[in-house]
Design a protein around this motif. Structure first.
Motif, short mmCIF file in Angstrom:
data_model
loop_
_atom_site.label_atom_id
_atom_site.label_comp_id
_atom_site.label_asym_id
_atom_site.label_seq_id
_atom_site.Cartn_x
_atom_site.Cartn_y
_atom_site.Cartn_z
N GLU A 1 0.67 -1.16 -0.05
CA GLU A 1 0.23 -0.01 -0.07
C GLU A 1 1.09 1.12 0.16
O GLU A 1 0.38 2.32 0.00
N GLY A 2 2.15 1.19 0.01
CA GLY A 2 2.97 2.35 0.03
C GLY A 2 3.10 2.91 1.34
O GLY A 2 3.44 4.26 1.58
N GLU A 3 2.92 2.09 2.50
CA GLU A 3 3.23 2.65 3.92
C GLU A 3 4.27 1.87 4.69
O GLU A 3 3.82 1.13 5.48
N PRO A 4 5.52 2.05 4.30
CA PRO A 4 6.57 1.37 4.72
C PRO A 4 6.79 1.55 6.15
O PRO A 4 7.18 0.52 6.94
N GLY A 5 6.58 2.42 6.77
CA GLY A 5 6.73 2.86 8.40
C GLY A 5 5.58 1.84 9.00
O GLY A 5 5.96 1.26 10.03
N LYS A 6 4.36 1.68 8.52
CA LYS A 6 3.48 1.00 9.25
C LYS A 6 3.75 -0.58 9.10
O LYS A 6 3.62 -1.36 10.06
N ALA A 7 4.41 -0.74 7.70
CA ALA A 7 4.45 -2.33 7.42
C ALA A 7 5.88 -2.71 8.43
O ALA A 7 5.91 -3.83 8.72
N ALA A 8 6.54 -1.65 8.58
CA ALA A 8 7.91 -2.14 9.54
C ALA A 8 7.54 -2.41 10.78
O ALA A 8 8.18 -3.36 11.41
N ALA A 9 6.83 -1.59 11.38
CA ALA A 9 6.16 -1.96 12.82
C ALA A 9 5.59 -3.37 12.93
O ALA A 9 5.95 -4.04 13.89
N PHE A 10 5.01 -3.73 11.97
CA PHE A 10 4.44 -5.08 11.99
C PHE A 10 5.32 -6.04 11.80
O PHE A 10 5.37 -6.95 12.30
N GLU A 11 6.26 -5.79 10.73
CA GLU A 11 7.29 -6.88 10.64
C GLU A 11 8.16 -7.21 11.64
O GLU A 11 8.79 -7.99 11.68
N ARG A 12 8.43 -5.89 12.37
CA ARG A 12 9.33 -6.15 13.78
C ARG A 12 8.94 -6.82 14.64
O ARG A 12 9.44 -7.67 15.15
N ARG A 13 7.48 -6.70 14.77
CA ARG A 13 6.65 -7.52 15.67
C ARG A 13 6.70 -9.11 15.42
O ARG A 13 6.65 -9.90 16.26
N ASP B 1 14.51 -16.14 8.75
CA ASP B 1 15.57 -15.56 9.07
C ASP B 1 15.60 -14.17 8.44
O ASP B 1 16.54 -13.39 8.95
N GLU B 2 14.95 -13.71 7.58
CA GLU B 2 14.94 -12.56 6.95
C GLU B 2 14.12 -11.74 7.47
O GLU B 2 13.98 -10.38 6.94
N ALA B 3 13.23 -11.95 8.46
CA ALA B 3 12.20 -10.82 8.93
C ALA B 3 12.71 -9.69 9.50
O ALA B 3 12.32 -8.67 9.14
N SER B 4 13.74 -9.94 10.20
CA SER B 4 14.44 -8.54 10.84
C SER B 4 14.92 -7.61 9.78
O SER B 4 14.92 -6.53 10.08
N LEU B 5 15.50 -8.13 8.85
CA LEU B 5 16.15 -7.50 7.56
C LEU B 5 15.08 -6.80 6.96
O LEU B 5 15.10 -5.72 6.56
N ARG B 6 14.08 -7.40 6.67
CA ARG B 6 13.17 -6.91 6.08
C ARG B 6 12.37 -5.52 6.80
O ARG B 6 12.31 -4.49 6.08
N ALA B 7 12.21 -5.87 8.12
CA ALA B 7 11.69 -4.85 8.99
C ALA B 7 12.52 -3.53 8.91
O ALA B 7 12.35 -2.24 8.96
N ALA B 8 14.23 -4.00 9.18
CA ALA B 8 14.81 -2.65 9.00
C ALA B 8 14.86 -1.90 7.64
O ALA B 8 15.07 -0.76 7.66
N LYS B 9 14.77 -2.45 6.67
CA LYS B 9 14.75 -1.98 5.38
C LYS B 9 13.54 -1.18 5.13
O LYS B 9 13.51 -0.02 4.41
N LEU B 10 12.21 -1.71 5.76
CA LEU B 10 11.21 -0.91 5.65
C LEU B 10 11.17 0.41 6.33
O LEU B 10 10.69 1.26 6.05
N PHE B 11 11.96 0.21 7.53
CA PHE B 11 12.18 1.43 8.35
C PHE B 11 12.91 2.40 7.61
O PHE B 11 12.65 3.65 7.57
N LEU B 12 13.93 2.05 6.89
CA LEU B 12 14.73 2.71 6.11
C LEU B 12 13.91 3.50 4.80
O LEU B 12 13.94 4.68 4.69
N SER B 13 12.98 2.64 4.37
CA SER B 13 12.37 3.39 3.26
C SER B 13 11.21 4.28 3.65
O SER B 13 11.01 5.24 2.99
#
Length: 397
Positions: free
Chosen positions: A95-107, A116-128
């Motif tokens: 949906e183009g809301e990386p901040g919201k996506a990052a918070a859910f992926e971090r959880r 194994d890639e979940a934290s990496l995805r979350a960190a990249k989403l926070f960067l985006s």
């Protein structure tokens, strides 16, 4: 449907209409998926899994409001469900809301179901999302659990975004050491070193990289930039020419060659040939005209050859301060002092920090017998010389 989302949702449900809906969604049968899932939603309106799946169905059907409503229900009814956390992360990312996506992926990354890639995805989403500090925290949390090169790399990106280049370079260095055959990690390390004007360190890393990635035009170009910073001009020229042979239509090597024509030596005819070929292939690109004009200036071209090229450059891009300065120089040599003053003034307005322009403009005003304007430009020149100069490390190849 995304493989991880599908697997997590599927393993969370019993064989029923929800499972049938998920299987239909996974094979792209949106009509069947919708029918099965909406039927389940009517009988189980607080089932978070069905709402997470329906959010995907509505999203793929371009029904944004319905998709967002389904996502909000999934969040409300399944706040502690790992599958829901990941499904919502992927939904909000789409949906183009990386901040919201990052918070859910971090959880999600903190759960036993996480891959194994979940934290990496979350960190990249926070960067985006421009949340570099959260990206950094997420990366280091994951590094404490499992030390991985990709996590150090994203930490380096986060430090760079936070304008902490030395710490960024340290993280890029760790990533490149752990995975020396990863070109992206090596390139970003070199970029960090160049930004810090650590040209010797950058060249050392890149000399190894050229051997590791002999077909990479990007690595070769970046090593040329490092040599340029070290004033190793012949080697820089050679690498820029090699880059052009490997990636003929990339602008940057031509631009760097245009900045060092006075150091080109015996390579000037070769450079001029390359520039002319670039201009012929890209007649609408203002760099072609501008760089060809500069090459002709150094190789003894006539004003009749050079002036049309500079005016063509300005017609295509009137904001290129160097083109106005070059045209002013040419008009000055032709003793068109009024025209030269006008072009120098335009150049100075476009790049007010360039100290050479007021110096040249002062001399033109002398010739125009305008001593007050000449004095003002000399004062401007002295002021600019007293200011700290920006380094070339900010120039990206």
């Amino acid at each position: 449907m995304l493989p991880i989302v599908f697997a997590l949702l599927l393993q969370s449900v019993a064989p029923n209409g929800l499972r049938e809906g998920l299987l239909a969604l996974n094979r792209g049968d949106l009509a069947a998926a919708r029918g099965s899932l909406e039927e389940v939603a009517r009988s189980e309106p607080e089932n978070a899994l069905v709402w997470a799946a329906l959010a995907q169905v509505y999203f793929k059907s371009s029904e944004k409001e319905a998709a967002l409503d389904a996502a909000r229900k999934a969040e409300r009814f399944g706040p502690d469900n790992a599958a829901i956390q990941h499904a919502l992360a992927m939904f909000y990312s789409g949906e183009g809301e990386p901040g919201k996506a990052a918070a859910f992926e971090r959880r999600f990354a903190a759960t036993a179901m996480a891959d194994d890639e979940a934290s990496l995805r979350a960190a990249k989403l926070f960067l985006s999302a421009g949340e570099a500090r959260a990206a950094l925290d997420t990366a280091f949390e994951a590094i404490a659990q499992k030390n991985r090169a990709a996590l150090h790399h994203v930490a380096g990106q986060a430090y760079t975004a936070l304008k902490e280049p030395e710490k960024g370079a340290e993280q890029f260095q760790l990533a490149a050491r752990m995975e020396p055959r990863n070109e992206e990690f090596t390139f970003d390390l070199a970029q960090a070193l160049l930004r810090a004007e650590q040209f010797a360190e950058a060249s050392t890393a890149l000399e190894r990289a050229v051997q590791t990635f002999p077909e990479s035009a990007q690595i070769r170009l970046t090593l040329g930039v490092a040599y340029y910073g070290l004033r190793r001009f012949p080697e820089a020229v050679r690498l820029f020419l090699e880059t052009i042979d490997m990636a003929t239509d990339v602008e940057q090597p031509y631009i760097f060659l245009g900045r060092m024509l006075d150091q080109a030596g015996d390579s000037l005819p070769t450079i001029q040939t390359k520039l002319e070929a670039f201009r012929s292939r890209h007649p609408d690109n203002y760099w072609g005209s501008f760089l060809m004009a500069k090459a002709l200036t150094f190789s003894g071209g006539t004003a009749a050859q050079i002036e049309p090229l500079l005016r063509d450059t300005i017609a295509k891009n009137g904001d290129l301060w160097e083109a106005h300065a070059e045209l002013a120089d040419l008009l000055n040599r032709k003793r068109d002092y009024a025209g030269a003053a006008l072009e120098y003034e335009r150049s100075a307005k476009l790049n007010p920090s360039e100290s050479s322009i007021p110096f040249r403009l002062a001399r033109v005003y002398d010739r125009l017998h305008e001593p007050e304007k000449a004095a003002a430009q000399r004062e401007r020149h002295r002021f600019l010389l007293s200011q700290p100069k920006a380094g070339m490390g900010s120039e990206k190849p």
